[in-house]
Design a protein around this motif. Structure first.
Motif, PDB file in Angstrom:
ATOM      1  N   ILE A 130      -4.517 -10.713 -26.105  1.00 20.77           N
ATOM      2  CA  ILE A 130      -5.031  -9.384 -26.465  1.00 20.77           C
ATOM      3  C   ILE A 130      -4.821  -9.222 -27.973  1.00 20.77           C
ATOM      4  O   ILE A 130      -3.688  -9.302 -28.449  1.00 20.77           O
ATOM      5  CB  ILE A 130      -4.260  -8.269 -25.720  1.00 20.77           C
ATOM      6  CG1 ILE A 130      -4.395  -8.450 -24.203  1.00 20.77           C
ATOM      7  CG2 ILE A 130      -4.737  -6.884 -26.159  1.00 20.77           C
ATOM      8  CD1 ILE A 130      -3.510  -7.508 -23.372  1.00 20.77           C
ATOM      9  N   GLY A 131      -5.911  -9.057 -28.720  1.00 22.45           N
ATOM     10  CA  GLY A 131      -5.789  -8.808 -30.158  1.00 22.45           C
ATOM     11  C   GLY A 131      -5.115  -7.462 -30.331  1.00 22.45           C
ATOM     12  O   GLY A 131      -5.717  -6.417 -30.065  1.00 22.45           O
ATOM     13  N   ALA A 132      -3.847  -7.479 -30.737  1.00 23.06           N
ATOM     14  CA  ALA A 132      -3.054  -6.246 -30.733  1.00 23.06           C
ATOM     15  C   ALA A 132      -2.739  -5.798 -32.151  1.00 23.06           C
ATOM     16  O   ALA A 132      -1.993  -6.465 -32.864  1.00 23.06           O
ATOM     17  CB  ALA A 132      -1.769  -6.467 -29.937  1.00 23.06           C
ATOM     18  N   SER A 133      -3.318  -4.660 -32.526  1.00 22.95           N
ATOM     19  CA  SER A 133      -3.086  -4.142 -33.879  1.00 22.95           C
ATOM     20  C   SER A 133      -2.061  -3.023 -33.886  1.00 22.95           C
ATOM     21  O   SER A 133      -1.641  -2.582 -34.937  1.00 22.95           O
ATOM     22  CB  SER A 133      -4.405  -3.614 -34.444  1.00 22.95           C
ATOM     23  OG  SER A 133      -4.836  -2.523 -33.650  1.00 22.95           O
ATOM     24  N   GLY A 134      -1.715  -2.531 -32.695  1.00 24.85           N
ATOM     25  CA  GLY A 134      -0.801  -1.386 -32.615  1.00 24.85           C
ATOM     26  C   GLY A 134      -1.550  -0.060 -32.624  1.00 24.85           C
ATOM     27  O   GLY A 134      -0.956   0.993 -32.405  1.00 24.85           O
TER      28      GLY A 134
ATOM     29  N   ASP B  36      -6.812   1.712 -29.668  1.00 23.86           N
ATOM     30  CA  ASP B  36      -7.717   0.924 -28.828  1.00 23.86           C
ATOM     31  C   ASP B  36      -7.016  -0.276 -28.200  1.00 23.86           C
ATOM     32  O   ASP B  36      -7.085  -0.483 -26.991  1.00 23.86           O
ATOM     33  CB  ASP B  36      -8.932   0.452 -29.645  1.00 23.86           C
ATOM     34  CG  ASP B  36      -9.722   1.612 -30.206  1.00 23.86           C
ATOM     35  OD1 ASP B  36     -10.017   2.535 -29.436  1.00 23.86           O
ATOM     36  OD2 ASP B  36     -10.019   1.621 -31.405  1.00 23.86           O
ATOM     37  N   SER B  37      -6.352  -1.070 -29.036  1.00 19.61           N
ATOM     38  CA  SER B  37      -5.729  -2.265 -28.463  1.00 19.61           C
ATOM     39  C   SER B  37      -4.496  -1.915 -27.635  1.00 19.61           C
ATOM     40  O   SER B  37      -4.159  -2.637 -26.692  1.00 19.61           O
ATOM     41  CB  SER B  37      -5.416  -3.304 -29.543  1.00 19.61           C
ATOM     42  OG  SER B  37      -4.767  -2.735 -30.633  1.00 19.61           O
ATOM     43  N   THR B  38      -3.852  -0.787 -27.944  1.00 19.06           N
ATOM     44  CA  THR B  38      -2.696  -0.386 -27.125  1.00 19.06           C
ATOM     45  C   THR B  38      -3.178   0.056 -25.741  1.00 19.06           C
ATOM     46  O   THR B  38      -2.604  -0.337 -24.720  1.00 19.06           O
ATOM     47  CB  THR B  38      -1.909   0.757 -27.820  1.00 19.06           C
ATOM     48  OG1 THR B  38      -1.539   0.308 -29.115  1.00 19.06           O
ATOM     49  CG2 THR B  38      -0.672   1.132 -27.036  1.00 19.06           C
TER      50      THR B  38
ATOM     51  N   GLY C  21     -13.512  -3.068 -39.727  1.00 21.72           N
ATOM     52  CA  GLY C  21     -14.828  -2.549 -39.411  1.00 21.72           C
ATOM     53  C   GLY C  21     -14.867  -1.113 -38.963  1.00 21.72           C
ATOM     54  O   GLY C  21     -15.795  -0.389 -39.268  1.00 21.72           O
ATOM     55  N   SER C  22     -13.895  -0.682 -38.218  1.00 22.19           N
ATOM     56  CA  SER C  22     -13.987   0.684 -37.751  1.00 22.19           C
ATOM     57  C   SER C  22     -12.960   1.578 -38.433  1.00 22.19           C
ATOM     58  O   SER C  22     -12.656   2.655 -37.960  1.00 22.19           O
ATOM     59  CB  SER C  22     -13.835   0.735 -36.236  1.00 22.19           C
ATOM     60  OG  SER C  22     -12.667   0.090 -35.861  1.00 22.19           O
ATOM     61  N   GLY C  23     -12.456   1.134 -39.519  1.00 19.92           N
ATOM     62  CA  GLY C  23     -11.454   1.934 -40.216  1.00 19.92           C
ATOM     63  C   GLY C  23     -12.096   2.950 -41.143  1.00 19.92           C
ATOM     64  O   GLY C  23     -13.230   2.818 -41.538  1.00 19.92           O
TER      65      GLY C  23
HETATM   66  N1  LIG Z   1      -4.242  -7.094 -37.152  1.00 18.85           N
HETATM   67  C1  LIG Z   1      -4.785  -7.314 -35.976  1.00 18.85           C
HETATM   68  N2  LIG Z   1      -4.201  -8.149 -35.096  1.00 18.85           N
HETATM   69  C2  LIG Z   1      -4.751  -8.387 -33.888  1.00 18.85           C
HETATM   70  N3  LIG Z   1      -5.892  -7.825 -33.468  1.00 18.85           N
HETATM   71  C3  LIG Z   1      -6.507  -6.978 -34.283  1.00 18.85           C
HETATM   72  C4  LIG Z   1      -5.998  -6.671 -35.577  1.00 18.85           C
HETATM   73  N4  LIG Z   1      -6.826  -5.784 -36.156  1.00 18.85           N
HETATM   74  C5  LIG Z   1      -7.810  -5.546 -35.282  1.00 18.85           C
HETATM   75  N5  LIG Z   1      -7.621  -6.252 -34.150  1.00 18.85           N
HETATM   76  C6  LIG Z   1      -8.454  -6.238 -32.937  1.00 18.85           C
HETATM   77  O1  LIG Z   1      -9.780  -5.814 -33.259  1.00 18.85           O
HETATM   78  C7  LIG Z   1     -10.079  -4.566 -32.601  1.00 18.85           C
HETATM   79  C8  LIG Z   1     -10.911  -3.680 -33.493  1.00 18.85           C
HETATM   80  O2  LIG Z   1     -10.226  -3.528 -34.701  1.00 18.85           O
HETATM   81  P1  LIG Z   1     -10.505  -2.392 -35.758  1.00 18.85           P
HETATM   82  O3  LIG Z   1      -9.929  -2.819 -37.038  1.00 18.85           O
HETATM   83  O4  LIG Z   1     -11.928  -2.041 -35.689  1.00 18.85           O
HETATM   84  O5  LIG Z   1      -9.522  -1.249 -35.291  1.00 18.85           O
HETATM   85  P2  LIG Z   1      -9.596  -0.016 -34.342  1.00 18.85           P
HETATM   86  O6  LIG Z   1     -10.983   0.222 -33.810  1.00 18.85           O
HETATM   87  O7  LIG Z   1      -8.905   1.076 -35.045  1.00 18.85           O
HETATM   88  O8  LIG Z   1      -8.708  -0.588 -33.147  1.00 18.85           O
HETATM   89  P3  LIG Z   1      -7.188  -0.285 -32.862  1.00 18.85           P
HETATM   90  O9  LIG Z   1      -7.159   1.170 -32.491  1.00 18.85           O
HETATM   91  O10 LIG Z   1      -6.804  -1.199 -31.742  1.00 18.85           O
HETATM   92  O11 LIG Z   1      -6.448  -0.568 -34.146  1.00 18.85           O
HETATM   93  C9  LIG Z   1      -8.710  -3.977 -32.271  1.00 18.85           C
HETATM   94  O12 LIG Z   1      -8.780  -3.103 -31.171  1.00 18.85           O
HETATM   95  C10 LIG Z   1      -7.899  -5.216 -31.955  1.00 18.85           C
HETATM   96  O13 LIG Z   1      -8.132  -5.671 -30.635  1.00 18.85           O
END
Ligand SMILES: Nc1ncnc2c1ncn2[C@@H]1O[C@H](COP(=O)(O)OP(=O)(O)OP(=O)(O)O)[C@@H](O)[C@H]1O
Length: 409
Positions: free
Chosen positions: A62-66, A69-71, A301-303
């Motif tokens: 699971i790509g986990a950014s904290g 969405d990923s949580t 991308g979605s920041g």
């Molecule tokens: N630093 C990272 N490490 C691992 N996975 C990442 C990371 N950044 C993004 N991802 C993956 O890519 C997805 C989309 O990333 P994006 O940067 O668009 O952030 P987001 O839509 O704000 O998502 P999230 O709320 O999970 O941060 C994230 O949900 C996550 O699964």
């Protein structure tokens, strides 16, 4: 009717026994918290089973950014894996871009999530992989164009992290709003190959042995926030300090305006994107996607551009109250006024060169060029001559002004 016995119209539309507490963002149904949670989880389970995303006995990262969405993705996958016995081992994979005051803090959240969900955690950093942190990249090149560096690096970092874990499938938290934004951006650019790829739930590319998938593809961002709130999930809300994606921000505003007058708009755009994708002819070379795949998980991308840094729930609660009053309200949809420099001429479908995949001469990563995009970018940084152009899908594109978002989805 008594004080403790609400009128029928106030009851949850699903269980019809308790008072409805929310107006569901996707459908505007009135639901109680329990039914909302159940419906949200069931829809993700349906997405997973309809597309056969997981194989029993497999390990999936699971790509986990904290972030939320990923949580939410990690939490829901844990719940569903137990409830429906998927027989999958989920592992958290985090990429540390090296952004002080942002990723260092969010990684602390991921470390706690690993304990909370009982999942193995692997953290891989840009500094370790590329010799450059994003703080150092931005110190050298400035903020403009930095998302492209970050997107290229992250995509490759997720692949390398998965390979290190012996995993061939990474799931990311991209949600319906993210995908709708990308559909709109690709439509506005007239970029049919990317339009075709950005709606795919699973992407396997010739340039990577690692498949990506998006189990939250049909989940609304507002519902993800609500779910996180009801489940009291531990997530990090600060936006990336380097993400100035103006074009994505405009696409997001447009979609939010549409959602206000038509809640199904987000899903409609995703479905329309899927329908368009079905009509777009396959690219030469099989359409397997490029090194810089249009939907790759990662990048900023979605920041930025309007997502709340904290206070999301307060905003949403206000919105829920206002939603009723706003029924039937017409909102003027503002299109971005100016055409961005460098986008001229991209309104017609592009003819893309056939790409032959090989290995980067420097790092061995799969690429259609002599050097992969990450190595090409690093070389420029090391020589203190940051690149202004990069080859994407056989086409040179500028890193500054006009390519934001290209790399990420
Ligand atoms: N630093 C990272 N490490 C691992 N996975 C990442 C990371 N950044 C993004 N991802 C993956 O890519 C997805 C989309 O990333 P994006 O940067 O668009 O952030 P987001 O839509 O704000 O998502 P999230 O709320 O999970 O941060 C994230 O949900 C996550 O699964």
């Amino acid at each position: 009717m008594t004080a403790s016995n609400p009128p029928l119209s106030k009851l949850c539309a699903h269980c019809k026994t308790v008072r409805a507490q929310i107006l569901r963002p996707k459908t505007h149904e009135r639901l109680c918290k329990t039914c909302f949670t159940t419906v949200f989880e069931s829809e993700i389970h349906a997405t997973i089973t309809t597309h056969t995303l997981f194989q029993r006995g497999s390990r999936v990262a699971i790509g986990a950014s904290g972030g939320k969405d990923s949580t939410v993705l990690a939490s829901v996958l844990k719940t569903l894996n137990t409830r429906y016995d998927y027989g999958v081992e989920f592992v958290l994979l985090s990429i540390d871009e090296g952004i002080t005051g942002y990723r260092d803090d969010s990684l602390e959240t991921v470390k706690r999530n690993a304990v909370q969900y009982g999942m193995e955690l692997c953290i891989l950093g840009y500094r370790e992989l590329y010799g450059w942190s994003m703080d150092e990249v931005v110190a050298q090149i400035g903020k403009k164009g930095n998302c492209t560096y970050c997107g290229v690096f992250r995509r490759q970092a997720l692949d390398r992290g998965a390979a290190r874990l012996g995993i061939t499938h990474v799931v990311t938290g991209h949600n319906a709003d993210d995908i709708a934004e990308t559909v709109v951006m690709n439509l506005l650019r007239g970029d049919l190959p990317r339009l075709q790829r950005c709606t795919s739930i699973v992407t396997e590319s010739a340039s990577s042995p690692i498949a990506r998938s998006k189990p939250l593809k049909y989940a609304y961002e507002k519902e993800i926030v609500l779910y996180a709130h009801y489940k009291q999930l531990d997530y990090f809300t600060t936006e990336c300090i380097y993400s100035p994606e103006a074009f994505r921000g405009s696409a997001r505003s447009l979609i939010k305006s549409l959602e206000r007058v038509r809640p199904s708009a987000i899903l409609d755009i995703v479905r329309s994107g899927e329908a368009f994708a079905g009509m777009v002819a396959e690219r030469p070379g099989g359409g397997g996607g490029s090194e810089q795949s249009a939907e790759s998980g990662g990048g900023c991308g979605s920041g930025g551009g309007g997502r709340g840094a904290g206070g999301e729930m307060a905003d949403m609660e206000k919105e829920l109250v206002a939603a009723e009053a706003a029924k039937g309200l017409e909102t003027e949809i503002l299109m971005p006024g100016k055409r961005r420099k460098g986008l001229k001429g991209q309104q017609t479908p592009k003819v893309v060169k056939e790409q032959v995949m090989g290995n980067c001469r420097k790092c061995g990563y799969l690429t259609s060029q002599e050097f992969c995009q990450a190595c090409a970018l690093i070389e420029g940084l090391n020589k203190n001559r940051p690149r202004r152009m990069i080859e994407v899908d056989g086409e040179e594109v500028g890193l500054n002004g006009g390519v934001e978002g290209l790399s990420l989805r």
